[in-house]
Design a protein around this motif. Structure first.
Motif, PDB file in Angstrom:
ATOM      1  N   PRO A 238      12.355   8.473  -6.612  1.00 23.01           N
ATOM      2  CA  PRO A 238      12.158   7.780  -5.250  1.00 23.01           C
ATOM      3  C   PRO A 238      11.081   6.652  -5.063  1.00 23.01           C
ATOM      4  N   MET A 239      11.401   6.117  -3.840  1.00 27.43           N
ATOM      5  CA  MET A 239      10.469   4.866  -3.591  1.00 27.43           C
ATOM      6  C   MET A 239       9.217   5.451  -3.316  1.00 27.43           C
ATOM      7  N   ASN A 240       7.725   4.895  -3.785  1.00 24.72           N
ATOM      8  CA  ASN A 240       6.587   5.279  -3.514  1.00 24.72           C
ATOM      9  C   ASN A 240       6.208   4.979  -1.911  1.00 24.72           C
ATOM     10  N   PHE A 241       5.519   5.958  -1.553  1.00 30.26           N
ATOM     11  CA  PHE A 241       4.977   5.339  -0.111  1.00 30.26           C
ATOM     12  C   PHE A 241       3.235   5.586  -0.325  1.00 30.26           C
ATOM     13  N   LEU A 242       2.577   4.364   0.258  1.00 22.13           N
ATOM     14  CA  LEU A 242       1.203   4.429   0.232  1.00 22.13           C
ATOM     15  C   LEU A 242       0.705   4.253   1.567  1.00 22.13           C
ATOM     16  N   ASP A 243      -0.268   5.070   2.121  1.00 18.64           N
ATOM     17  CA  ASP A 243      -0.897   4.862   3.527  1.00 18.64           C
ATOM     18  C   ASP A 243      -1.649   3.809   3.521  1.00 18.64           C
ATOM     19  N   GLY A 244      -1.763   2.983   4.608  1.00 19.58           N
ATOM     20  CA  GLY A 244      -2.755   2.064   4.744  1.00 19.58           C
ATOM     21  C   GLY A 244      -3.115   1.416   6.281  1.00 19.58           C
ATOM     22  N   LYS A 245      -3.611   0.409   6.148  1.00 23.52           N
ATOM     23  CA  LYS A 245      -3.892  -0.351   7.552  1.00 23.52           C
ATOM     24  C   LYS A 245      -3.469  -1.581   7.609  1.00 23.52           C
ATOM     25  N   ILE A 246      -3.194  -2.354   8.783  1.00 23.04           N
ATOM     26  CA  ILE A 246      -2.932  -3.604   8.781  1.00 23.04           C
ATOM     27  C   ILE A 246      -4.012  -4.297   9.489  1.00 23.04           C
ATOM     28  N   GLY A 261      -8.446   0.578  -0.875  1.00 28.13           N
ATOM     29  CA  GLY A 261      -8.317  -0.694  -0.257  1.00 28.13           C
ATOM     30  C   GLY A 261      -8.188  -1.704  -1.295  1.00 28.13           C
ATOM     31  N   GLN A 262      -7.832  -1.564  -2.689  1.00 29.34           N
ATOM     32  CA  GLN A 262      -7.597  -2.570  -3.710  1.00 29.34           C
ATOM     33  C   GLN A 262      -5.981  -3.182  -3.550  1.00 29.34           C
ATOM     34  N   ILE A 263      -5.219  -2.485  -2.994  1.00 27.93           N
ATOM     35  CA  ILE A 263      -3.960  -3.004  -3.023  1.00 27.93           C
ATOM     36  C   ILE A 263      -3.983  -3.794  -1.651  1.00 27.93           C
ATOM     37  N   ARG A 264      -3.824  -4.904  -1.892  1.00 25.53           N
ATOM     38  CA  ARG A 264      -3.980  -6.141  -0.615  1.00 25.53           C
ATOM     39  C   ARG A 264      -2.754  -6.889  -0.681  1.00 25.53           C
ATOM     40  N   VAL A 265      -1.928  -6.890   0.365  1.00 21.84           N
ATOM     41  CA  VAL A 265      -0.861  -7.425   0.353  1.00 21.84           C
ATOM     42  C   VAL A 265      -0.878  -8.331   1.570  1.00 21.84           C
TER      43      VAL A 265
END
Ligand code: ADP
Length: 375
Positions: A238-246, A261-265
Protein backbone atom coordinates in the motif's frame (compact mmCIF):
# COMPACT_ATOMS: atom_id res chain seq x y z
CA UNK A 1 -28.23 -7.11 -21.66
CA UNK A 2 -28.97 -4.26 -19.33
CA UNK A 3 -27.70 -1.33 -17.35
CA UNK A 4 -28.17 -1.21 -13.59
CA UNK A 5 -28.71 1.83 -11.43
CA UNK A 6 -28.79 2.31 -7.68
CA UNK A 7 -30.55 5.56 -6.88
CA UNK A 8 -29.97 6.66 -3.28
CA UNK A 9 -30.26 3.10 -2.04
CA UNK A 10 -30.08 2.48 1.69
CA UNK A 11 -30.11 -0.82 3.56
CA UNK A 12 -30.96 -1.00 7.19
CA UNK A 13 -30.44 -4.19 9.22
CA UNK A 14 -32.20 -3.24 12.45
CA UNK A 15 -30.11 -0.36 13.74
CA UNK A 16 -27.17 -1.06 11.43
CA UNK A 17 -27.12 0.97 8.25
CA UNK A 18 -25.16 -1.39 5.99
CA UNK A 19 -25.64 0.72 2.82
CA UNK A 20 -25.87 4.50 2.99
CA UNK A 21 -27.61 6.30 0.11
CA UNK A 22 -25.62 4.59 -2.59
CA UNK A 23 -25.96 6.00 -6.09
CA UNK A 24 -24.16 3.94 -8.69
CA UNK A 25 -24.67 3.32 -12.38
CA UNK A 26 -23.41 0.22 -14.14
CA UNK A 27 -23.43 0.64 -17.89
CA UNK A 28 -24.81 -1.94 -20.28
CA UNK A 29 -22.08 -4.57 -20.98
CA UNK A 30 -19.78 -3.06 -18.40
CA UNK A 31 -17.62 -5.16 -16.06
CA UNK A 32 -18.13 -3.40 -12.72
CA UNK A 33 -16.22 -4.59 -9.66
CA UNK A 34 -17.39 -3.79 -6.14
CA UNK A 35 -14.37 -3.90 -3.85
CA UNK A 36 -13.79 -3.09 -0.21
CA UNK A 37 -12.84 -4.62 3.11
CA UNK A 38 -14.90 -7.31 4.77
CA UNK A 39 -18.20 -5.95 6.06
CA UNK A 40 -18.21 -2.84 3.82
CA UNK A 41 -21.53 -3.82 2.22
CA UNK A 42 -20.49 -5.15 -1.18
CA UNK A 43 -22.37 -8.48 -0.91
CA UNK A 44 -25.46 -6.64 0.28
CA UNK A 45 -25.37 -4.50 -2.90
CA UNK A 46 -24.98 -7.62 -5.04
CA UNK A 47 -27.76 -9.46 -3.25
CA UNK A 48 -30.03 -6.46 -3.81
CA UNK A 49 -29.46 -6.72 -7.57
CA UNK A 50 -30.29 -10.44 -7.40
CA UNK A 51 -33.41 -9.68 -5.36
CA UNK A 52 -32.17 -11.69 -2.37
CA UNK A 53 -32.12 -8.63 -0.11
CA UNK A 54 -34.86 -6.08 0.39
CA UNK A 55 -34.11 -2.42 -0.23
CA UNK A 56 -34.92 -0.17 2.75
CA UNK A 57 -34.93 3.11 0.83
CA UNK A 58 -34.19 4.33 -2.68
CA UNK A 59 -34.69 2.68 -6.03
CA UNK A 60 -32.90 0.01 -8.00
CA UNK A 61 -33.25 -0.10 -11.77
CA UNK A 62 -32.40 -2.91 -14.13
CA UNK A 63 -32.74 -1.51 -17.62
CA UNK A 64 -35.53 1.06 -17.39
CA UNK A 65 -37.49 -0.88 -14.81
CA UNK A 66 -37.60 -0.25 -11.06
CA UNK A 67 -37.09 -3.74 -9.64
CA UNK A 68 -37.43 -3.12 -5.87
CA UNK A 69 -40.49 -5.38 -5.73
CA UNK A 70 -39.61 -7.77 -8.55
CA UNK A 71 -39.03 -11.37 -7.36
CA UNK A 72 -35.57 -12.86 -8.09
CA UNK A 73 -36.86 -15.35 -10.65
CA UNK A 74 -38.27 -12.56 -12.80
CA UNK A 75 -35.08 -10.50 -12.89
CA UNK A 76 -33.27 -12.48 -15.57
CA UNK A 77 -30.03 -12.52 -13.64
CA UNK A 78 -27.53 -15.30 -12.93
CA UNK A 79 -25.32 -15.39 -9.88
CA UNK A 80 -22.07 -17.31 -9.31
CA UNK A 81 -21.26 -17.92 -5.65
CA UNK A 82 -17.99 -18.42 -3.83
CA UNK A 83 -18.99 -21.91 -2.65
CA UNK A 84 -20.18 -22.96 -6.17
CA UNK A 85 -23.61 -24.08 -4.82
CA UNK A 86 -23.71 -27.13 -7.13
CA UNK A 87 -26.08 -30.04 -6.48
CA UNK A 88 -23.81 -32.85 -5.22
CA UNK A 89 -25.93 -35.71 -6.56
CA UNK A 90 -26.02 -34.34 -10.11
CA UNK A 91 -23.35 -34.54 -12.80
CA UNK A 92 -21.88 -31.34 -14.19
CA UNK A 93 -24.17 -31.67 -17.21
CA UNK A 94 -27.24 -32.09 -15.01
CA UNK A 95 -26.20 -29.16 -12.82
CA UNK A 96 -25.93 -26.93 -15.86
CA UNK A 97 -29.16 -28.24 -17.39
CA UNK A 98 -31.29 -28.11 -14.24
CA UNK A 99 -32.35 -24.45 -14.35
CA UNK A 100 -33.37 -24.78 -18.00
CA UNK A 101 -35.30 -27.98 -17.33
CA UNK A 102 -37.46 -26.36 -14.65
CA UNK A 103 -38.16 -23.55 -17.10
CA UNK A 104 -39.65 -26.21 -19.36
CA UNK A 105 -37.13 -26.09 -22.21
CA UNK A 106 -36.91 -29.07 -24.55
CA UNK A 107 -34.09 -31.60 -24.17
CA UNK A 108 -32.67 -30.70 -27.57
CA UNK A 109 -32.48 -26.97 -26.76
CA UNK A 110 -30.99 -27.69 -23.34
CA UNK A 111 -28.39 -29.96 -24.91
CA UNK A 112 -27.38 -27.31 -27.40
CA UNK A 113 -27.03 -24.64 -24.68
CA UNK A 114 -25.08 -26.86 -22.29
CA UNK A 115 -22.70 -28.02 -25.02
CA UNK A 116 -22.15 -24.47 -26.25
CA UNK A 117 -21.37 -23.21 -22.72
CA UNK A 118 -19.10 -26.21 -22.14
CA UNK A 119 -17.19 -25.36 -25.31
CA UNK A 120 -16.77 -21.73 -24.23
CA UNK A 121 -15.33 -22.88 -20.90
CA UNK A 122 -13.41 -25.91 -22.24
CA UNK A 123 -15.15 -28.28 -19.85
CA UNK A 124 -16.62 -30.82 -22.27
CA UNK A 125 -14.69 -33.70 -20.69
CA UNK A 126 -16.07 -32.90 -17.19
CA UNK A 127 -19.75 -33.05 -18.05
CA UNK A 128 -20.25 -36.63 -16.80
CA UNK A 129 -18.61 -36.01 -13.41
CA UNK A 130 -20.22 -35.21 -10.11
CA UNK A 131 -18.90 -32.27 -8.06
CA UNK A 132 -16.99 -34.44 -5.60
CA UNK A 133 -14.89 -35.81 -8.45
CA UNK A 134 -13.77 -32.32 -9.51
CA UNK A 135 -11.20 -29.82 -8.26
CA UNK A 136 -12.26 -26.43 -6.91
CA UNK A 137 -11.39 -24.73 -10.19
CA UNK A 138 -13.37 -27.28 -12.20
CA UNK A 139 -16.41 -26.88 -9.92
CA UNK A 140 -16.22 -23.14 -10.32
CA UNK A 141 -16.18 -23.55 -14.12
CA UNK A 142 -19.35 -25.66 -13.89
CA UNK A 143 -20.98 -23.03 -11.70
CA UNK A 144 -20.08 -20.40 -14.31
CA UNK A 145 -21.35 -22.71 -17.06
CA UNK A 146 -24.66 -23.01 -15.22
CA UNK A 147 -24.91 -19.21 -15.26
CA UNK A 148 -23.98 -18.95 -18.96
CA UNK A 149 -26.66 -21.38 -20.19
CA UNK A 150 -29.32 -19.12 -18.74
CA UNK A 151 -28.21 -16.30 -21.07
CA UNK A 152 -29.09 -13.73 -18.41
CA UNK A 153 -29.26 -9.96 -18.82
CA UNK A 154 -26.73 -9.57 -16.01
CA UNK A 155 -24.09 -11.84 -14.42
CA UNK A 156 -23.37 -11.44 -10.74
CA UNK A 157 -20.20 -12.89 -9.19
CA UNK A 158 -19.87 -13.07 -5.40
CA UNK A 159 -16.17 -13.60 -4.52
CA UNK A 160 -16.05 -16.52 -7.00
CA UNK A 161 -12.30 -17.16 -6.69
CA UNK A 162 -11.81 -16.91 -2.93
CA UNK A 163 -11.71 -20.67 -2.40
CA UNK A 164 -9.04 -21.32 -5.01
CA UNK A 165 -5.28 -21.37 -4.56
CA UNK A 166 -3.21 -18.45 -5.86
CA UNK A 167 -2.18 -20.05 -9.15
CA UNK A 168 -5.67 -21.20 -10.06
CA UNK A 169 -7.05 -17.83 -9.05
CA UNK A 170 -4.75 -16.17 -11.57
CA UNK A 171 -5.85 -18.60 -14.27
CA UNK A 172 -9.59 -18.22 -13.53
CA UNK A 173 -9.18 -14.45 -13.50
CA UNK A 174 -7.98 -14.59 -17.10
CA UNK A 175 -10.84 -16.92 -18.01
CA UNK A 176 -13.45 -14.61 -16.53
CA UNK A 177 -11.95 -11.65 -18.38
CA UNK A 178 -12.03 -13.66 -21.62
CA UNK A 179 -15.61 -14.71 -20.92
CA UNK A 180 -16.72 -11.10 -20.54
CA UNK A 181 -15.15 -10.20 -23.89
CA UNK A 182 -16.92 -13.13 -25.52
CA UNK A 183 -20.37 -12.78 -23.93
CA UNK A 184 -20.49 -8.97 -23.86
CA UNK A 185 -22.87 -9.02 -20.91
CA UNK A 186 -23.13 -6.68 -17.94
CA UNK A 187 -21.16 -8.13 -15.02
CA UNK A 188 -21.15 -7.02 -11.39
CA UNK A 189 -18.34 -8.74 -9.53
CA UNK A 190 -17.74 -8.59 -5.77
CA UNK A 191 -14.29 -9.13 -4.28
CA UNK A 192 -12.19 -8.00 -1.33
CA UNK A 193 -9.06 -8.56 -3.40
CA UNK A 194 -7.85 -5.35 -5.00
CA UNK A 195 -5.60 -7.19 -7.47
CA UNK A 196 -8.65 -9.08 -8.78
CA UNK A 197 -10.55 -5.79 -8.94
CA UNK A 198 -7.77 -4.01 -10.82
CA UNK A 199 -7.24 -6.76 -13.38
CA UNK A 200 -10.91 -7.46 -14.13
CA UNK A 201 -12.90 -4.25 -13.84
CA UNK A 202 -13.72 -1.82 -16.63
CA UNK A 203 -14.55 0.33 -13.61
CA UNK A 204 -14.29 -0.32 -9.91
CA UNK A 205 -16.48 0.98 -7.10
CA UNK A 206 -14.42 1.20 -3.91
CA UNK A 207 -16.69 0.87 -0.88
CA UNK A 208 -16.05 1.50 2.79
CA UNK A 209 -18.59 1.31 5.61
CA UNK A 210 -21.58 1.27 3.28
CA UNK A 211 -20.44 4.37 1.36
CA UNK A 212 -19.00 4.50 -2.15
CA UNK A 213 -15.62 6.18 -1.95
CA UNK A 214 -14.83 6.39 -5.66
CA UNK A 215 -16.02 4.84 -8.90
CA UNK A 216 -13.38 4.93 -11.58
CA UNK A 217 -11.20 3.01 -14.03
CA UNK A 218 -8.38 0.95 -12.47
CA UNK A 219 -5.81 3.39 -13.83
CA UNK A 220 -7.56 6.46 -12.40
CA UNK A 221 -8.00 4.82 -9.00
CA UNK A 222 -4.28 4.12 -8.88
CA UNK A 223 -3.17 7.51 -10.16
CA UNK A 224 -5.82 9.82 -8.75
CA UNK A 225 -7.32 8.38 -5.57
CA UNK A 226 -9.93 10.75 -4.20
CA UNK A 227 -9.19 10.15 -0.59
CA UNK A 228 -6.82 8.44 1.77
CA UNK A 229 -8.97 5.32 2.03
CA UNK A 230 -8.85 4.66 -1.73
CA UNK A 231 -5.15 5.57 -1.85
CA UNK A 232 -4.36 3.03 0.86
CA UNK A 233 -6.67 0.32 -0.46
CA UNK A 234 -5.59 0.26 -4.11
CA UNK A 235 -1.98 -0.79 -4.80
CA UNK A 236 0.30 -3.42 -3.25
CA UNK A 237 2.18 -2.91 -1.09
CA UNK A 238 0.00 0.00 0.00
CA UNK A 239 0.78 3.69 -0.37
CA UNK A 240 2.93 5.21 2.38
CA UNK A 241 1.54 8.08 4.41
CA UNK A 242 3.68 10.67 6.16
CA UNK A 243 2.23 13.26 8.50
CA UNK A 244 3.52 16.76 8.09
CA UNK A 245 2.80 20.45 7.85
CA UNK A 246 2.37 23.01 5.09
CA UNK A 247 4.56 26.09 5.54
CA UNK A 248 5.69 28.98 3.43
CA UNK A 249 9.38 29.43 2.77
CA UNK A 250 10.54 32.33 0.61
CA UNK A 251 7.20 32.51 -1.19
CA UNK A 252 7.16 28.79 -1.87
CA UNK A 253 4.51 26.46 -0.40
CA UNK A 254 6.37 23.65 1.27
CA UNK A 255 5.48 20.33 2.89
CA UNK A 256 7.79 19.09 5.61
CA UNK A 257 7.41 15.78 7.36
CA UNK A 258 6.57 16.05 11.02
CA UNK A 259 9.07 13.48 12.30
CA UNK A 260 12.38 14.84 10.97
CA UNK A 261 11.58 17.81 8.72
CA UNK A 262 14.06 16.42 6.24
CA UNK A 263 11.49 15.51 3.59
CA UNK A 264 10.91 18.91 2.04
CA UNK A 265 8.59 19.12 -0.92
CA UNK A 266 7.83 22.25 -2.87
CA UNK A 267 4.21 21.39 -3.65
CA UNK A 268 3.01 21.32 -7.23
CA UNK A 269 -0.47 22.75 -6.93
CA UNK A 270 0.61 25.71 -4.79
CA UNK A 271 -2.64 27.70 -5.00
CA UNK A 272 -4.83 24.89 -3.72
CA UNK A 273 -2.52 23.73 -0.99
CA UNK A 274 -1.83 27.27 0.23
CA UNK A 275 -5.28 27.05 1.85
CA UNK A 276 -3.77 24.49 4.24
CA UNK A 277 -0.93 26.75 5.39
CA UNK A 278 0.23 25.87 8.91
CA UNK A 279 -2.20 22.96 9.00
CA UNK A 280 -1.46 19.28 9.26
CA UNK A 281 -1.64 17.34 6.02
CA UNK A 282 -0.69 13.83 5.02
CA UNK A 283 1.69 13.16 2.18
CA UNK A 284 1.19 9.94 0.22
CA UNK A 285 3.85 8.19 -1.84
CA UNK A 286 3.73 4.67 -3.24
CA UNK A 287 6.63 2.28 -2.47
CA UNK A 288 7.36 1.98 -6.19
CA UNK A 289 7.97 5.74 -6.48
CA UNK A 290 10.89 5.79 -4.08
CA UNK A 291 14.26 5.06 -5.68
CA UNK A 292 17.86 4.45 -4.74
CA UNK A 293 19.16 6.80 -7.44
CA UNK A 294 18.28 10.44 -8.12
CA UNK A 295 18.31 9.86 -11.88
CA UNK A 296 15.46 7.37 -11.69
CA UNK A 297 13.34 9.66 -9.54
CA UNK A 298 12.97 12.25 -12.32
CA UNK A 299 13.93 15.91 -12.68
CA UNK A 300 12.79 17.20 -9.28
CA UNK A 301 13.76 14.23 -7.16
CA UNK A 302 13.31 14.73 -3.43
CA UNK A 303 16.26 13.38 -1.49
CA UNK A 304 16.06 12.01 2.03
CA UNK A 305 17.96 9.62 4.17
CA UNK A 306 16.32 6.71 5.94
CA UNK A 307 17.20 4.08 8.45
CA UNK A 308 16.56 0.56 7.09
CA UNK A 309 16.10 -2.02 9.82
CA UNK A 310 14.74 -4.75 7.57
CA UNK A 311 14.28 -5.86 4.00
CA UNK A 312 12.07 -8.49 2.38
CA UNK A 313 13.84 -9.93 -0.65
CA UNK A 314 11.69 -11.26 -3.50
CA UNK A 315 14.48 -12.12 -5.95
CA UNK A 316 14.99 -9.28 -8.43
CA UNK A 317 13.12 -6.77 -6.26
CA UNK A 318 12.81 -6.18 -2.55
CA UNK A 319 10.66 -4.28 -0.10
CA UNK A 320 12.77 -2.15 2.16
CA UNK A 321 11.19 -1.03 5.42
CA UNK A 322 12.31 2.47 6.27
CA UNK A 323 12.12 4.57 9.40
CA UNK A 324 12.02 8.32 9.13
CA UNK A 325 12.00 9.60 12.68
CA UNK A 326 9.07 7.80 14.28
CA UNK A 327 7.26 7.12 10.98
CA UNK A 328 7.52 3.87 9.05
CA UNK A 329 7.31 3.61 5.28
CA UNK A 330 8.33 1.07 2.66
CA UNK A 331 10.09 1.28 -0.69
CA UNK A 332 10.21 -1.13 -3.60
CA UNK A 333 13.86 -1.25 -4.67
CA UNK A 334 16.10 -3.54 -6.66
CA UNK A 335 17.63 -6.22 -4.44
CA UNK A 336 21.15 -5.29 -5.54
CA UNK A 337 20.60 -1.71 -4.34
CA UNK A 338 20.16 -2.67 -0.71
CA UNK A 339 23.06 -3.78 1.44
CA UNK A 340 22.99 -7.20 3.08
CA UNK A 341 24.43 -5.55 6.17
CA UNK A 342 21.34 -4.31 7.99
CA UNK A 343 20.43 -2.16 9.78
CA UNK A 344 21.85 0.53 7.53
CA UNK A 345 21.24 4.12 6.54
CA UNK A 346 20.54 4.81 2.89
CA UNK A 347 20.07 7.86 0.68
CA UNK A 348 16.81 7.62 -1.24
CA UNK A 349 14.81 9.77 -3.65
CA UNK A 350 11.10 10.40 -4.08
CA UNK A 351 9.61 11.10 -7.51
CA UNK A 352 7.93 14.46 -7.01
CA UNK A 353 5.29 13.99 -9.72
CA UNK A 354 3.93 10.96 -7.89
CA UNK A 355 3.32 12.63 -4.53
CA UNK A 356 -0.23 12.96 -3.19
CA UNK A 357 -1.51 15.19 -0.39
CA UNK A 358 -4.53 14.52 1.78
CA UNK A 359 -6.30 16.59 4.37
CA UNK A 360 -5.28 15.19 7.77
CA UNK A 361 -8.77 16.00 9.00
CA UNK A 362 -11.08 14.59 6.30
CA UNK A 363 -8.71 12.36 4.31
CA UNK A 364 -9.84 14.06 1.07
CA UNK A 365 -7.22 14.40 -1.65
CA UNK A 366 -5.82 17.93 -2.02
CA UNK A 367 -4.33 17.09 -5.37
CA UNK A 368 -6.53 17.92 -8.35
CA UNK A 369 -7.16 15.14 -10.81
CA UNK A 370 -8.98 14.82 -14.10
CA UNK A 371 -11.78 12.83 -12.52
CA UNK A 372 -14.52 11.44 -14.63
CA UNK A 373 -17.90 12.44 -13.26
CA UNK A 374 -19.18 9.12 -12.01
CA UNK A 375 -22.66 7.90 -11.12
P1 ADP B 1 -19.21 -7.53 2.68
O1 ADP B 1 -19.84 -8.34 1.60
O2 ADP B 1 -18.58 -6.27 2.16
O3 ADP B 1 -18.27 -8.32 3.54
P2 ADP B 1 -21.90 -7.44 3.75
O4 ADP B 1 -22.66 -6.80 2.64
O5 ADP B 1 -22.01 -8.91 3.88
O6 ADP B 1 -20.37 -7.01 3.66
O7 ADP B 1 -22.34 -6.77 5.14
C1 ADP B 1 -22.39 -5.37 5.33
C2 ADP B 1 -22.76 -5.07 6.76
O8 ADP B 1 -24.09 -5.49 7.04
C3 ADP B 1 -21.87 -5.75 7.79
O9 ADP B 1 -21.69 -4.85 8.85
C4 ADP B 1 -22.69 -6.95 8.22
O10 ADP B 1 -22.38 -7.31 9.53
C5 ADP B 1 -24.11 -6.41 8.11
N1 ADP B 1 -25.07 -7.48 7.77
C6 ADP B 1 -25.06 -8.24 6.66
N2 ADP B 1 -26.11 -9.10 6.64
C7 ADP B 1 -26.80 -8.88 7.80
C8 ADP B 1 -27.99 -9.42 8.37
N3 ADP B 1 -28.69 -10.38 7.75
N4 ADP B 1 -28.39 -8.94 9.58
C9 ADP B 1 -27.70 -7.96 10.19
N5 ADP B 1 -26.58 -7.39 9.69
C10 ADP B 1 -26.13 -7.84 8.51
Amino acid sequence: MAAIKFDKVTKQYGKVQAIKEVTLGVKDREFMVLVGPSGCGKSTLLRMIAGLEEISMGELYIGDQVVNELPPKDRDIAIVFQNYALYPHMTAYENMAFGLKIRGMSKAVIHEKVMSAAAILGIEDLLGRKPKAMSGGQRQRIAIGRAIVREPRVFLFDEPLSNLDAKLRGQMRLEIARLHKKLQTTIVYVTHDQVEAMTLGDRIAVINQGVIQQVDTPDNLYRFPRNRFVAGFIGTPPMNFLDGKITQEEGDIIFRDEATGQIRVSVKNQAEIAAFLHQKVTMGIRPEHIYASAAKAGPKAIPFSAHIPMVERLGHECFAFLTIGNQQISARLLSEEVSNNLPATMDLYIEREKIHFFSAETGESLTTAPHEVVH
